[in-house]
Design a protein around this motif. Structure first.
Motif, short mmCIF file in Angstrom:
data_model
loop_
_atom_site.label_atom_id
_atom_site.label_comp_id
_atom_site.label_asym_id
_atom_site.label_seq_id
_atom_site.Cartn_x
_atom_site.Cartn_y
_atom_site.Cartn_z
N ILE A 189 -29.29 -28.78 -47.37
CA ILE A 189 -28.67 -28.64 -48.62
C ILE A 189 -30.26 -28.36 -49.33
N GLU A 190 -31.12 -29.20 -49.26
CA GLU A 190 -32.36 -29.22 -49.77
C GLU A 190 -32.93 -27.95 -49.50
N ALA A 191 -33.05 -27.52 -48.05
CA ALA A 191 -33.63 -26.10 -47.80
C ALA A 191 -33.10 -25.17 -48.54
N MET A 192 -31.65 -25.09 -48.83
CA MET A 192 -31.03 -23.92 -49.70
C MET A 192 -31.21 -24.05 -51.01
N GLU A 193 -31.46 -25.11 -51.62
CA GLU A 193 -31.61 -25.42 -52.91
C GLU A 193 -32.93 -24.87 -53.50
N ARG A 194 -33.93 -24.52 -52.42
CA ARG A 194 -35.10 -23.96 -52.88
C ARG A 194 -35.07 -22.69 -53.34
N PHE A 195 -34.03 -21.92 -53.15
CA PHE A 195 -33.85 -20.40 -53.18
C PHE A 195 -33.08 -20.35 -54.73
N GLN A 196 -32.99 -21.67 -55.61
CA GLN A 196 -32.24 -21.46 -56.54
C GLN A 196 -32.80 -20.42 -57.80
N PHE A 197 -34.15 -20.42 -57.74
CA PHE A 197 -34.56 -19.48 -58.64
C PHE A 197 -35.48 -18.68 -57.97
N HIS A 198 -35.25 -18.24 -56.63
CA HIS A 198 -36.08 -17.52 -55.77
C HIS A 198 -36.15 -15.84 -56.39
N GLU A 199 -37.18 -15.16 -56.39
CA GLU A 199 -37.61 -13.92 -56.80
C GLU A 199 -36.53 -12.83 -56.10
N ASN A 200 -36.02 -13.19 -54.72
CA ASN A 200 -35.55 -12.34 -54.31
C ASN A 200 -33.82 -12.65 -54.46
N GLU A 201 -33.36 -11.49 -55.08
CA GLU A 201 -31.74 -11.72 -55.56
C GLU A 201 -31.13 -11.93 -54.36
N GLU A 202 -31.07 -11.20 -53.22
CA GLU A 202 -30.22 -11.42 -52.35
C GLU A 202 -30.12 -12.88 -51.53
N LEU A 203 -31.33 -13.35 -51.39
CA LEU A 203 -31.52 -14.66 -51.00
C LEU A 203 -31.11 -15.67 -51.96
N ARG A 204 -31.41 -15.52 -53.15
CA ARG A 204 -30.97 -16.62 -54.35
C ARG A 204 -29.43 -16.37 -54.30
N SER A 205 -28.69 -15.41 -54.29
CA SER A 205 -27.46 -15.28 -54.11
C SER A 205 -26.81 -15.90 -52.91
N MET A 206 -27.34 -15.71 -51.83
CA MET A 206 -26.60 -16.25 -50.51
C MET A 206 -26.72 -17.66 -50.62
N ALA A 207 -27.85 -18.02 -50.93
CA ALA A 207 -28.21 -19.89 -50.83
C ALA A 207 -27.35 -20.40 -51.87
N ASN A 208 -27.30 -19.78 -53.17
CA ASN A 208 -26.41 -20.46 -54.26
C ASN A 208 -25.07 -20.38 -53.72
N ARG A 209 -24.64 -19.24 -53.18
CA ARG A 209 -23.15 -19.33 -52.87
C ARG A 209 -22.84 -20.28 -51.74
N LEU A 210 -23.48 -20.34 -51.02
CA LEU A 210 -23.33 -21.42 -49.96
C LEU A 210 -23.34 -22.80 -50.31
N VAL A 211 -24.21 -23.14 -51.13
CA VAL A 211 -24.12 -24.48 -51.75
C VAL A 211 -22.96 -24.71 -52.63
N ASP A 212 -22.78 -23.89 -53.53
CA ASP A 212 -21.54 -23.78 -54.55
C ASP A 212 -20.25 -23.96 -53.58
N THR A 213 -19.99 -23.27 -52.32
CA THR A 213 -18.74 -23.32 -51.87
C THR A 213 -18.63 -24.33 -50.91
N TYR A 214 -19.64 -24.73 -50.25
CA TYR A 214 -19.48 -25.79 -49.23
C TYR A 214 -20.22 -27.22 -49.90
N PHE A 215 -20.65 -27.04 -50.84
CA PHE A 215 -21.22 -28.69 -51.52
C PHE A 215 -21.10 -28.64 -52.92
N GLY A 216 -19.74 -28.31 -53.41
CA GLY A 216 -19.46 -28.30 -54.87
C GLY A 216 -19.10 -29.51 -55.25
N GLN A 217 -18.56 -29.84 -56.38
CA GLN A 217 -18.08 -31.02 -56.90
C GLN A 217 -17.27 -31.88 -56.07
N ASP A 218 -16.43 -31.36 -55.25
CA ASP A 218 -15.26 -31.95 -54.54
C ASP A 218 -15.86 -32.47 -53.15
#
Length: 525
Positions: A492-521
């Motif tokens: 999780i920590e490794a993916m969160e590093r991409f929250q503000f990454h300059e590469n849009e593809e990596l940023r979107s991929m990492a944020n989507r994985l975190v939101d999908t599998y580690f969301g509020q629930d």
């Protein structure tokens, strides 16, 4: 119809767009030889010090003068060119002997140092007088010495090589059947040095008709002439334009000669021919298709299995990798799972993975990644082989470039082959997961290696590979265990590093994985 440059067919990788980028990168790597690298320089240009054809009258000076003051050597070279001019102008008794003696003196100077005095020879006017000595009707010994001098001038710096432009038509003309074999070979050597310089000079040589006579010189069964011609040809067709590669494979007898040399030739000739196959398979669809329908793949596998020479194994591996990545026929018809040749190929690739040479490990992993991107049977073949334990170790301990190639293999082992790909109207299909393979590899500790790739934020390809494998784990592990396993490895920590990454593809991929599998629930159950 003209043959287009080879389109990538890296089948069913973790995500096909990534595979296409990787195959394109490797194809460019195959056709680009960096002259700043010593090993590449050795392949691209070669100084001629020993005699051609075993002629006892052409002797090699043993005192190479490695420590000679360059100014002294330059002065001697200028004097030697002046002597040659006088010898050429002389028409009296013994004129031929004077010319040959003067040529030999200049040739020896151009052969005696690690940094030959090429610039001094050119400034003194060597090129025009050497062209005079290379004129048709001259004695063979004079032709040989003249071509030898031009060969070593062509081995110089880029501008020095380009100074041979006026001499190229003569050198090409002497490749013909009317020339004595040692003379033709020496001219081929000179042209190989010129072709190794850059694309512009390759195009000039092709326009002057160098391809056909060089190809004909490759056809005999053995001899130094065949070896030199094959080396020169590998420089001439290296592209990036695929036209020359396609023209070469269409010349009568060339494919048969390639097969014959791969089957019977000695190690040195096989090495040079394998480099020709590297560029044919990297650049031309037509050449690739013709070669995989012959015995080339089987012969490459045999050489890979039975030889240990690094100089030979590198082009053999690259050729095999190009053929597997570039032509589906290779895995669907030739390297069929269960065939003896396929088992032999995997065993040979395992041997390379065990090698101490990093280039062999990297090339072997690339070939395996493309075989692993084939059918379910191919995936099972590699999954059950000795390759997997080696790949797992390399993923955790090898340099980054090797770990990326290994990641492609392990990732491809875990996805179900899909038919077709993305189009403008159909998005790229999400690959299914081979749960047995994924569960086993994760259980054997591969996840930490992929998360380490995710942390390689500066290396876009490495980070993308890591994120894609994390997606497989999060989506595909049984009993929804994926998120907890990823969390335990600090994913999780490794993916969160991409929250503000300059590469849009990596940023979107990492944020989507975190939101999908580690969301509020996440964690409420």
């Amino acid at each position: 119809m003209a043959d287009d440059s080879l389109v990538s067919h890296k089948r069913d990788p973790i995500k096909s767009t990534v595979g296409n980028v990787a195959a394109q990168r490797r194809r460019q790597y195959a056709v680009t030889v960096g002259k700043e690298r010593r090993e590449a320089l050795v392949r691209t240009k070669r100084l001629c010090r020993g005699g051609i054809g075993g002629d006892d009258d052409i002797e090699l000076d043993n005192d190479m003068m490695l420590d000679e003051e360059q100014s002294v050597l330059d002065s001697q070279t200028s004097s030697a060119v002046d002597e040659l001019k006088k010898a050429v102008a002389y028409q009296g008794k013994g004129a031929l002997q004077k010319r040959v003696s003067s040529l030999r003196g200049l040739r020896r100077l151009l052969s005696r140092s690690e940094l030959p005095p090429v610039e001094a020879a050119i400034k003194a006017g060597a090129i025009p007088v050497l062209m005079q000595c290379l004129s048709f009707g001259s004695a063979d010994e004079q032709l040989l010495e003249s071509a030898w001098c031009l060969t070593n001038i062509a081995a110089g710096m880029p501008e020095e090589t380009k100074s041979l432009l006026p001499a190229l038509p003569l050198l090409v003309a002497h490749l013909g059947e009317k020339s004595l074999s040692p003379v033709a070979e020496q001219c081929a050597w000179a042209l190989g040095n010129v072709a190794g310089e850059d694309e512009e000079l390759r195009n000039i040589l092709l326009s002057q008709g160098a391809l056909l006579p060089l190809a004909r010189m490759m056809l005999p069964d053995k001899g130094s002439t065949v070896r030199t011609a094959a080396w020169a040809m590998s420089n001439l067709i290296k592209g990036p334009n695929p036209r020359a590669a396609t023209e070469l494979i269409r010349i009568d007898g060339v494919l048969d000669a390639i097969v014959r040399h791969l089957r019977k030739a000695d190690e040195e000739l096989t090495t040079e021919v394998a480099w020709v196959v590297v560029y044919l398979s990297a650049l031309s669809n037509i050449a690739t298709s013709m070669m995989v329908k012959s015995d080339v793949v089987q012969l490459l596998v045999e050489r890979l299995a039975t030889y240990n020479s690094l100089q030979l194994l590198i082009p053999v591996l690259r050729s095999l990798g190009n053929l597997v990545a570039g032509e589906a026929h290779t895995t669907t018809v030739v390297l069929v799972a269960g065939n003896e040749v396929t088992d032999c190929a995997v065993a040979a690739l395992v041997k390379c993975l065990k090698s101490e040479h990093r280039v062999l490990k990297k090339e072997a992993a690339w070939v395996l990644s493309n075989i692993a991107a084939g059918s379910i049977q191919h995936k099972k073949l590699i999954y059950s082989s000795e390759a997997v334990p080696l790949l797992l170790r390399l993923l955790s301990a090898a340099p980054c470039d090797i770990r990326k190639e290994v990641a492609y293999v392990l990732g491809n082992l875990c996805v179900v082959p899909t038919e077709g790909g993305s189009t403008s109207s159909r998005p790229e299909p999400v690959p299914g997961v081979i749960v047995e393979h994924l569960t086993s590899l994760v259980g054997r500790g591969c996840l930490a290696g992929f998360i380490h790739l995710v942390r390689s934020a500066a290396d876009i390809e490495a980070a993308r590979l890591g994120l894609q494998f994390l997606e497989l784990v999060l989506r595909g592990m049984p009993n929804h265990e994926g998120p907890r396993i990823v969390e335990r490895e600090d994913g999780i920590e490794a993916m969160e590093r991409f929250q503000f990454h300059e590469n849009e593809e990596l940023r979107s991929m990492a944020n989507r994985l975190v939101d999908t599998y580690f969301g509020q629930d996440y964690g409420l159950d």
